[in-house]
Design a protein around this motif. Structure first.
Motif, PDB file in Angstrom:
ATOM      1  N   ASP A 245      46.161 -11.179   2.234  1.00  0.00           N
ATOM      2  CA  ASP A 245      45.801 -10.525   3.491  1.00  0.00           C
ATOM      3  C   ASP A 245      46.959 -10.609   4.483  1.00  0.00           C
TER       4      ASP A 245
ATOM      5  N   LYS B 112      33.214 -18.342   2.146  1.00  0.00           N
ATOM      6  CA  LYS B 112      34.502 -17.967   2.738  1.00  0.00           C
ATOM      7  C   LYS B 112      35.331 -17.175   1.740  1.00  0.00           C
TER       8      LYS B 112
ATOM      9  N   SER C   4      44.489  -8.915  10.783  1.00  0.00           N
ATOM     10  CA  SER C   4      43.111  -8.976  10.311  1.00  0.00           C
ATOM     11  C   SER C   4      42.214  -9.678  11.320  1.00  0.00           C
ATOM     12  N   LYS C   5      42.701 -10.788  11.888  1.00  0.00           N
ATOM     13  CA  LYS C   5      41.910 -11.507  12.884  1.00  0.00           C
ATOM     14  C   LYS C   5      41.693 -10.644  14.122  1.00  0.00           C
TER      15      LYS C   5
ATOM     16  N   GLN D 206      43.941 -15.415   1.453  1.00  0.00           N
ATOM     17  CA  GLN D 206      44.505 -15.341   2.798  1.00  0.00           C
ATOM     18  C   GLN D 206      45.977 -14.946   2.770  1.00  0.00           C
TER      19      GLN D 206
ATOM     20  N   SER E  92      36.112 -13.350   2.545  1.00  0.00           N
ATOM     21  CA  SER E  92      37.544 -13.098   2.767  1.00  0.00           C
ATOM     22  C   SER E  92      38.113 -12.140   1.731  1.00  0.00           C
TER      23      SER E  92
ATOM     24  N   CYS F  14      39.529  -8.376   2.555  1.00  0.00           N
ATOM     25  CA  CYS F  14      40.901  -8.012   2.194  1.00  0.00           C
ATOM     26  C   CYS F  14      40.911  -6.766   1.310  1.00  0.00           C
TER      27      CYS F  14
END
Length: 151
Positions: free
Chosen positions: A23, A76, A32-33, A20, A80, A84
């Motif tokens: 990213d 996750k 990204s969201k 995260q 994720s 990324c």
């Protein structure tokens, strides 16, 4: 066993935080969201099964984690990290400053996409397949955009 499990738990949490963080550094925290939400909205507007996709989006946010002493759910981390990686590769592939590297980037991008799709078709678990919804939307949407930009 308890000490081993605690160590594994810490490593899994740190790994997710690293994914995260990368990213967030490359794309800023909200990008990204926002991009995932746009892909989901596009899929919803073209789908007759809006409720299906809405349910799956909320499932993605509530799934992934540890429940008691059960083995870690690494979905996750899986989704994720791949998201990324795909975002970075697609960004590099359209970056004019990297024009000299486009062939190498294209080969890597095709390899990652091929491996991801090959893996996805082998997944038997419905919840595992559902967790890949955003990844597939990302992959397909970015592919469509690249085709238009590169022509």
């Amino acid at each position: 066993d308890q000490k081993l499990f605690a160590g594994l738990l810490i490593k899994c949490v740190v790994q997710l935080e690293l994914i995260q963080t990368i990213d967030n550094i490359v794309f800023y925290p909200a990008t990204s969201k926002k991009e995932d939400a746009e892909h989901m909205a596009a899929a919803q507007s073209k789908s007759r099964r809006k409720k299906y996709y809405l349910d799956k989006k909320s499932l993605l946010f509530t799934s992934g984690g540890f429940k008691g002493k059960s083995k870690p759910n690494l979905l996750k981390q899986e989704t994720s990290s791949l998201a990324c990686c795909l975002r970075i590769l697609f960004r590099m592939y359209v970056d004019e400053n990297r024009r000299d590297s486009w062939d190498a980037i294209q080969r890597r991008l095709l390899s990652v996409c091929s491996e991801a799709l090959a893996y996805f078709i082998t997944v038997n678990s419905e919840s595992h397949r559902e967790a890949w919804t955003n990844l597939l939307l990302l992959l397909l949407t970015k592919t469509l955009k690249v085709s238009d930009e590169k022509v």
